[in-house]
Design a protein around this motif. Sequence first.
Motif, mmCIF file in Angstrom:
data_model
loop_
_atom_site.group_PDB
_atom_site.id
_atom_site.type_symbol
_atom_site.label_atom_id
_atom_site.label_comp_id
_atom_site.label_asym_id
_atom_site.label_seq_id
_atom_site.Cartn_x
_atom_site.Cartn_y
_atom_site.Cartn_z
ATOM 1 N N SER A 278 -0.174 -9.958 10.112
ATOM 2 C CA SER A 278 0.137 -9.469 11.153
ATOM 3 C C SER A 278 -0.838 -9.816 12.337
ATOM 4 O O SER A 278 -0.518 -9.836 13.462
ATOM 5 C CB SER A 278 -0.109 -7.922 11.145
ATOM 6 O OG SER A 278 -1.467 -7.573 10.855
ATOM 7 N N HIS B 68 -0.244 6.568 8.580
ATOM 8 C CA HIS B 68 0.922 6.496 7.679
ATOM 9 C C HIS B 68 0.628 5.439 6.404
ATOM 10 O O HIS B 68 1.633 5.438 5.438
ATOM 11 C CB HIS B 68 2.161 6.115 8.482
ATOM 12 C CG HIS B 68 2.310 4.500 8.559
ATOM 13 N ND1 HIS B 68 2.718 3.812 9.690
ATOM 14 C CD2 HIS B 68 1.977 3.274 7.802
ATOM 15 C CE1 HIS B 68 2.614 2.642 9.709
ATOM 16 N NE2 HIS B 68 2.263 2.252 8.475
ATOM 17 N N LYS B 69 -0.430 5.045 6.191
ATOM 18 C CA LYS B 69 -0.858 4.420 4.925
ATOM 19 C C LYS B 69 -1.493 5.404 4.241
ATOM 20 O O LYS B 69 -1.122 5.788 2.990
ATOM 21 C CB LYS B 69 -1.654 3.102 5.198
ATOM 22 C CG LYS B 69 -0.742 1.945 5.606
ATOM 23 C CD LYS B 69 -1.735 0.936 5.321
ATOM 24 C CE LYS B 69 -1.172 -0.443 6.234
ATOM 25 N NZ LYS B 69 0.320 -0.535 5.967
ATOM 26 N N ASN C 153 -4.198 3.395 10.163
ATOM 27 C CA ASN C 153 -2.583 3.791 9.962
ATOM 28 C C ASN C 153 -2.828 5.049 9.160
ATOM 29 O O ASN C 153 -2.663 5.029 7.950
ATOM 30 C CB ASN C 153 -2.036 2.568 9.074
ATOM 31 C CG ASN C 153 -1.190 1.684 9.910
ATOM 32 O OD1 ASN C 153 -1.575 1.821 11.171
ATOM 33 N ND2 ASN C 153 -0.500 1.048 9.484
ATOM 34 N N HIS D 271 -4.768 -9.966 7.099
ATOM 35 C CA HIS D 271 -3.193 -9.472 7.255
ATOM 36 C C HIS D 271 -2.666 -10.395 7.958
ATOM 37 O O HIS D 271 -3.060 -10.873 9.009
ATOM 38 C CB HIS D 271 -3.083 -8.182 7.316
ATOM 39 C CG HIS D 271 -1.554 -7.873 7.150
ATOM 40 N ND1 HIS D 271 -0.245 -7.664 8.093
ATOM 41 C CD2 HIS D 271 -0.833 -7.368 5.940
ATOM 42 C CE1 HIS D 271 0.559 -7.276 7.639
ATOM 43 N NE2 HIS D 271 0.239 -7.135 6.400
ATOM 44 N N PHE E 272 0.953 -1.101 0.033
ATOM 45 C CA PHE E 272 0.090 0.046 0.056
ATOM 46 C C PHE E 272 0.769 1.280 -0.103
ATOM 47 O O PHE E 272 1.893 1.324 0.843
ATOM 48 C CB PHE E 272 -1.130 0.026 1.208
ATOM 49 C CG PHE E 272 -2.168 -0.781 1.057
ATOM 50 C CD1 PHE E 272 -2.994 -0.851 -0.024
ATOM 51 C CD2 PHE E 272 -2.596 -1.835 1.837
ATOM 52 C CE1 PHE E 272 -3.967 -1.630 -0.129
ATOM 53 C CE2 PHE E 272 -3.457 -2.554 1.942
ATOM 54 C CZ PHE E 272 -4.388 -2.401 0.724
ATOM 55 N N ALA F 240 -6.292 -0.765 8.872
ATOM 56 C CA ALA F 240 -5.081 -0.030 8.757
ATOM 57 C C ALA F 240 -5.112 0.726 7.539
ATOM 58 O O ALA F 240 -4.505 1.765 7.374
ATOM 59 C CB ALA F 240 -4.096 -1.213 8.916
ATOM 60 N N ASP G 41 -9.480 -4.587 11.720
ATOM 61 C CA ASP G 41 -8.379 -4.043 11.160
ATOM 62 C C ASP G 41 -8.807 -3.004 10.213
ATOM 63 O O ASP G 41 -9.102 -3.514 8.758
ATOM 64 C CB ASP G 41 -7.488 -5.111 10.561
ATOM 65 C CG ASP G 41 -6.429 -4.742 9.800
ATOM 66 O OD1 ASP G 41 -5.889 -3.576 9.627
ATOM 67 O OD2 ASP G 41 -5.426 -5.666 9.512
ATOM 68 N N GLY H 104 -10.828 -3.392 4.345
ATOM 69 C CA GLY H 104 -9.786 -2.955 3.307
ATOM 70 C C GLY H 104 -8.463 -3.994 3.453
ATOM 71 O O GLY H 104 -7.633 -3.706 3.926
ATOM 72 N N THR I 206 -11.743 -7.279 8.727
ATOM 73 C CA THR I 206 -10.913 -6.203 8.069
ATOM 74 C C THR I 206 -11.644 -5.174 7.428
ATOM 75 O O THR I 206 -12.597 -5.809 6.555
ATOM 76 C CB THR I 206 -9.765 -6.930 7.274
ATOM 77 O OG1 THR I 206 -9.009 -7.881 8.361
ATOM 78 C CG2 THR I 206 -8.820 -5.868 6.558
ATOM 79 N N THR J 153 -5.458 -6.307 2.348
ATOM 80 C CA THR J 153 -4.347 -6.310 1.678
ATOM 81 C C THR J 153 -4.191 -6.771 0.276
ATOM 82 O O THR J 153 -3.775 -5.913 -0.509
ATOM 83 C CB THR J 153 -3.035 -6.813 2.843
ATOM 84 O OG1 THR J 153 -3.291 -6.659 3.989
ATOM 85 C CG2 THR J 153 -1.872 -6.227 2.202
ATOM 86 N N THR K 264 3.182 0.686 14.453
ATOM 87 C CA THR K 264 2.601 -0.013 13.154
ATOM 88 C C THR K 264 1.251 -0.704 13.494
ATOM 89 O O THR K 264 0.845 -0.853 14.648
ATOM 90 C CB THR K 264 3.501 -1.194 12.734
ATOM 91 O OG1 THR K 264 3.692 -1.979 13.768
ATOM 92 C CG2 THR K 264 4.704 -0.493 12.191
ATOM 93 N N ALA K 265 0.584 -1.145 12.610
ATOM 94 C CA ALA K 265 -0.701 -1.862 12.545
ATOM 95 C C ALA K 265 -0.498 -3.029 13.318
ATOM 96 O O ALA K 265 -1.221 -3.619 14.312
ATOM 97 C CB ALA K 265 -1.481 -1.973 11.446
ATOM 98 N N SER K 266 0.791 -3.864 13.027
ATOM 99 C CA SER K 266 0.924 -5.243 13.413
ATOM 100 C C SER K 266 0.949 -5.034 15.099
ATOM 101 O O SER K 266 0.585 -5.605 15.646
ATOM 102 C CB SER K 266 2.483 -5.627 13.188
ATOM 103 O OG SER K 266 2.520 -5.620 11.803
HETATM 104 C C1 LIG Z 1 -4.889 -4.409 6.165
HETATM 105 C C2 LIG Z 1 -3.630 -4.374 6.773
HETATM 106 N N1 LIG Z 1 -3.431 -4.650 8.163
HETATM 107 C C3 LIG Z 1 -2.170 -4.630 8.739
HETATM 108 C C4 LIG Z 1 -1.253 -4.290 8.068
HETATM 109 C C5 LIG Z 1 0.450 -4.046 8.625
HETATM 110 O O1 LIG Z 1 0.492 -2.748 8.682
HETATM 111 P P1 LIG Z 1 1.953 -2.233 9.436
HETATM 112 O O2 LIG Z 1 2.879 -2.491 8.429
HETATM 113 O O3 LIG Z 1 1.424 -0.872 9.915
HETATM 114 O O4 LIG Z 1 2.054 -3.379 10.508
HETATM 115 C C6 LIG Z 1 -1.098 -4.148 6.805
HETATM 116 C C7 LIG Z 1 0.026 -3.499 5.762
HETATM 117 O O5 LIG Z 1 -0.140 -3.241 4.685
HETATM 118 C C8 LIG Z 1 -2.449 -4.104 5.961
HETATM 119 O O6 LIG Z 1 -2.694 -3.870 4.655
#
Ligand SMILES: Cc1ncc(COP(=O)(O)O)c(C=O)c1O
Length: 464
Positions: A175, A286-287, A284, A173, A80, A257, A255, A228, A226, A230, A139-141
């Motif tokens: 994560s 930052h995304k 996020n 994801h 992304f 993110a 999620d 959106g 989720t 990945t 981060t989202a993780s």
């Molecule tokens: C839907 C989703 N969740 C979580 C993440 C993980 O993001 P991060 O890199 O901030 O841990 C991503 C990363 O692209 C994502 O697309």
Amino acid sequence: MTPEEFRTYGYAAIDWISHFLEHTREYPVLPETSPGELVDRLPRQGPELPEPFDQILEDFEREIVPRSTHWNHPRFMGYFANSSPGEGIIAEMLAAALNPNGMLWKSSPAATELEQVTLDWLRQWMGLPEGWFGQILDTASTSTFHAIVAARVHKGHKCSDATLTLYASKHAHSSIEKGAMAAGIARENVRLIDVDEEFRMRVDLLEAAIVADLAEGKVPFCVIPTVGTTSVASIDPVREVVAIARRHGLWVHVDCAYGGSTAIDERYRHFLDGVDGADSMVVNPHKWLFVPMDLSVLYCRNREWLGDAFSLVPEYLRTTGDERALNYHEYGLPLGRRFRSLKLWFTMRGYGRVKLAAMIHEQIVAAKNLAAQIAAHPDFEICAPVHFSLVVFRHRRSDEFNQSLLDAVNETGEALLSPNVLAGRKVIRLAIGNIQTNAADLAAVWALVQEKASELGGSISREG
Ligand SMILES: Cc1ncc(COP(=O)(O)O)c(C=O)c1O
């Protein structure tokens, strides 16, 4: 470095950044380098004595920049995309100058309170319920890991327990699985629920899985839909997931993110339908809110649920308990906390909600337009509905052809797209999201894809 030297080199660095931001398109998105090349080029030992600063800057330009993948490039469309416009860069510089550690209110009143203010603004912009507590993590993780730990504690299980069971969709994801793994949840107790034809978690299968697990003596404790995904940017039916979770006593973490920031535009608020009934969510900036790496926001319905999982206050961190003095370290794993809210504040103020929403809207419209062009081409097909700014497509030829096509496009350095496998077939992801991406960039990338496909001899339509 003396203040005078700082002024000289600081101006030089700002000049470099300004030029870079103006001319990012001239850099290859993907560098021409091979693994280990930089390691081999740099000295094996760190310098014993100071080196001249202009030499360091020169080496940055000569060694580092040419080996960088340019995430700030308008044709970076892999993973992304993200952005670091001037507002965020300046804020990062100022945050580094103040260099606070926002672990306690007392250790940095401004960092603490600005985080409260910006996250409350963002909460309102996204239409989340009043009173939700937000905190910034890297981060989202990390945010999702926090939610899983809080969910486990909320269920009354403080330690790892072989019966705890967590649910997400097949398109969730990685994560989520990783967060569960780190939180001590057995790998075999992470259920990845199948999806429907639009890649949404099937709620009938979710409930069936929970019921079957309960019958087997498992303890279902958390479900993570989720908004959106990945792989295809699909949207799980959060409202229905919440209803099932309520029936069976599960924590719901959403999620968002990537997709969450679209809700700052009323037109896309429906993407978060049902999130108000969840227990926590991650988004996020930052995304897709044009804030530089890294800045992820974890919202939780009840601050104390995070406190139950993470509050441990040794004597040296004890403060006199003023109700308004928030000590963020009590609600998360890190003690030390960077002043990340400054770049969020600068971005929110520098653009305002209306402009940020308009930029996101334009990118969604651009993605839909591009998808329509791809769908109209006889050699290509669109592989998933376009809700956000992610276009997933493939050439109608073989998987091998799609891989060669992707490699050929990426090798030019003019654009970066990313691969995935969907329903057993190789597909190409094109994610729009960089703040500088414009219509000409998209036209150029689509032209490049077609050009490389025909160079590879891929015209099915001409043969037909
Ligand atoms: C839907 C989703 N969740 C979580 C993440 C993980 O993001 P991060 O890199 O901030 O841990 C991503 C990363 O692209 C994502 O697309």
